[in-house]
Design a protein around this motif. Structure first.
Motif, PDB file in Angstrom:
ATOM      1  N   UNK A 147       3.792   5.215  10.068  1.00 55.92           N
ATOM      2  CA  UNK A 147       3.161   5.290   8.756  1.00 55.92           C
ATOM      3  C   UNK A 147       1.665   5.521   8.883  1.00 55.92           C
ATOM      4  N   UNK A 148       1.120   6.312   7.969  1.00 54.79           N
ATOM      5  CA  UNK A 148      -0.322   6.511   7.874  1.00 54.79           C
ATOM      6  C   UNK A 148      -0.972   5.250   7.326  1.00 54.79           C
ATOM      7  N   UNK A 149      -2.290   5.256   7.222  1.00 53.47           N
ATOM      8  CA  UNK A 149      -2.998   4.248   6.436  1.00 53.47           C
ATOM      9  C   UNK A 149      -2.801   4.599   4.957  1.00 53.47           C
ATOM     10  N   UNK A 150      -3.434   3.861   4.065  1.00 45.99           N
ATOM     11  CA  UNK A 150      -3.304   4.098   2.624  1.00 45.99           C
ATOM     12  C   UNK A 150      -3.698   5.528   2.258  1.00 45.99           C
ATOM     13  N   UNK A 151      -2.878   6.158   1.432  1.00 48.64           N
ATOM     14  CA  UNK A 151      -3.163   7.499   0.925  1.00 48.64           C
ATOM     15  C   UNK A 151      -2.999   7.473  -0.594  1.00 48.64           C
ATOM     16  N   UNK A 152      -4.039   7.784  -1.379  1.00 45.77           N
ATOM     17  CA  UNK A 152      -3.915   7.784  -2.838  1.00 45.77           C
ATOM     18  C   UNK A 152      -3.057   8.942  -3.323  1.00 45.77           C
ATOM     19  N   UNK A 153      -2.457   8.763  -4.489  1.00 45.27           N
ATOM     20  CA  UNK A 153      -1.567   9.779  -5.044  1.00 45.27           C
ATOM     21  C   UNK A 153      -2.255  11.119  -5.187  1.00 45.27           C
ATOM     22  N   UNK A 154      -3.534  11.128  -5.571  1.00 46.79           N
ATOM     23  CA  UNK A 154      -4.237  12.395  -5.784  1.00 46.79           C
ATOM     24  C   UNK A 154      -4.522  13.144  -4.493  1.00 46.79           C
ATOM     25  N   UNK A 155      -4.279  12.512  -3.350  1.00 51.38           N
ATOM     26  CA  UNK A 155      -4.531  13.159  -2.063  1.00 51.38           C
ATOM     27  C   UNK A 155      -3.249  13.669  -1.423  1.00 51.38           C
ATOM     28  N   UNK A 156      -2.195  13.854  -2.237  1.00 50.86           N
ATOM     29  CA  UNK A 156      -0.943  14.382  -1.711  1.00 50.86           C
ATOM     30  C   UNK A 156      -0.268  15.244  -2.764  1.00 50.86           C
ATOM     31  N   UNK A 157       0.625  16.097  -2.309  1.00 46.12           N
ATOM     32  CA  UNK A 157       1.405  16.910  -3.236  1.00 46.12           C
ATOM     33  C   UNK A 157       2.824  17.010  -2.728  1.00 46.12           C
TER      34      UNK A 157
ATOM     35  N   UNK B  71       0.821  -1.201   0.000  1.00 44.85           N
ATOM     36  CA  UNK B  71       0.000   0.000   0.000  1.00 44.85           C
ATOM     37  C   UNK B  71       0.857   1.253   0.000  1.00 44.85           C
ATOM     38  N   UNK B  72       0.372   2.281  -0.668  1.00 44.00           N
ATOM     39  CA  UNK B  72       1.056   3.574  -0.671  1.00 44.00           C
ATOM     40  C   UNK B  72       0.660   4.344   0.581  1.00 44.00           C
ATOM     41  N   UNK B  73       1.650   4.698   1.372  1.00 47.65           N
ATOM     42  CA  UNK B  73       1.407   5.422   2.615  1.00 47.65           C
ATOM     43  C   UNK B  73       2.379   6.590   2.723  1.00 47.65           C
ATOM     44  N   UNK B  74       2.189   7.390   3.770  1.00 48.21           N
ATOM     45  CA  UNK B  74       3.109   8.487   4.055  1.00 48.21           C
ATOM     46  C   UNK B  74       3.779   8.173   5.389  1.00 48.21           C
ATOM     47  N   UNK B  75       5.114   8.192   5.387  1.00 53.38           N
ATOM     48  CA  UNK B  75       5.882   7.842   6.584  1.00 53.38           C
ATOM     49  C   UNK B  75       6.457   9.107   7.221  1.00 53.38           C
ATOM     50  N   UNK B  76       6.237   9.249   8.515  1.00 56.71           N
ATOM     51  CA  UNK B  76       6.801  10.354   9.289  1.00 56.71           C
ATOM     52  C   UNK B  76       7.962   9.796  10.107  1.00 56.71           C
ATOM     53  N   UNK B  77       9.142  10.374   9.928  1.00 54.09           N
ATOM     54  CA  UNK B  77      10.319   9.961  10.694  1.00 54.09           C
ATOM     55  C   UNK B  77      10.655  11.047  11.697  1.00 54.09           C
ATOM     56  N   UNK B  78      10.485  10.732  12.985  1.00 53.63           N
ATOM     57  CA  UNK B  78      10.732  11.720  14.030  1.00 53.63           C
ATOM     58  C   UNK B  78      12.216  11.781  14.365  1.00 53.63           C
TER      59      UNK B  78
END
Length: 243
Positions: free
Chosen positions: A228-238, A214-221
């Motif tokens: 990691x977030x749950x699934x995020x579609x490409x059109x919902x990010x920039x 799944x495509x997700x967004x990872x935050x590294x502190x």
């Protein structure tokens, strides 16, 4: 656990984003929503995600001895210091019903917002070691830099306000598909730095990754601390400059 989502912005920030117990809530959808967060959404569960820098206070990462995160949090709060313990929300079934329970996301770490002097006093308080065979709290050191004038020692690890705000925002979302990950079990897809533009993760900054297909967004502190977030579609990010 009492749902504190709608606490006033003036609520005490020295809180979990919950308590390690059954919330009694139905499982939230892992999908994106069309809801646009309001200004009040910048405060979730009593923790401000837009911390205004206060003098020389910083976010310190403190290591907690095994199994004592509750005791550590209570001790820090008793000293009047702000602290944060992120929680992980998990789906379980009880009596045939789907429910959400919470447990510490990073049970070895406590995040404390204080001055260096306050943290030093905290760690040397005699009550920490009274009748204890091991220290309750200790510094987590920054192994990427060395103390000025003492190259053989690393300074305590601190987190920038912007990065901590982003982390609090993400870990305060009640979604069981938000998970801790390691650099060994993720594959960055181009490693793009992005900001999520819609849905429940709107405003989260991180890097695009593929996790479990799944495509997700990872935050590294910090090194070794990735969520990691749950699934995020490409059109919902920039694309976005790294915070």
């Amino acid at each position: 656990m009492e749902d504190t989502t709608n606490l006033s912005p003036k609520a005490d920030a020295s809180l979990y984003n919950g308590q390690p117990s059954d919330t009694g809530l139905s499982c939230p959808s892992a999908g994106l929503t069309s809801r646009t967060p309001s200004t009040s959404d910048d405060v979730r569960n009593g923790v401000s995600v837009e911390n205004v820098p206060a003098g020389n206070k910083q976010w310190f990462v403190l290591r907690v001895s095994y199994g004592r995160i509750d005791k550590a949090k209570t001790f820090v709060e008793a000293k009047g210091l702000e602290c944060y313990v992120p929680l992980q929300y998990k789906e379980v079934r009880k009596q045939g019903k789907k429910r959400i329970i919470t447990e510490p996301l990073l049970p070895s770490f406590l995040f404390v917002h204080a001055t260096a002097e306050q943290v030093e006093n905290l760690l040397h308080d005699i009550k920490i070691v009274a009748n204890e065979s091991r220290a309750l709290l200790s510094y987590y050191f920054d192994h990427t830099i060395h103390r000025q004038g003492n190259p053989d020692r690393n300074p305590p690890l601190t987190i920038r306000d912007e990065a901590m705000n982003n982390f609090i925002r993400l870990t305060s979302i009640k979604n069981p598909h938000i998970i801790p990950v390691t650099s060994n079990n993720i594959q960055f897809k181009l490693g793009d730095n992005v900001v999520v533009t819609e849905g429940e993760f709107k405003g989260i900054h991180g890097r695009v990754a593929r996790i479990a297909g799944q495509q997700r967004v990872v935050v590294e502190l910090f090194d070794g601390c990735l969520v990691a977030t749950a699934y995020v579609p490409r059109e919902a990010m920039k694309l976005y400059n790294r915070i």
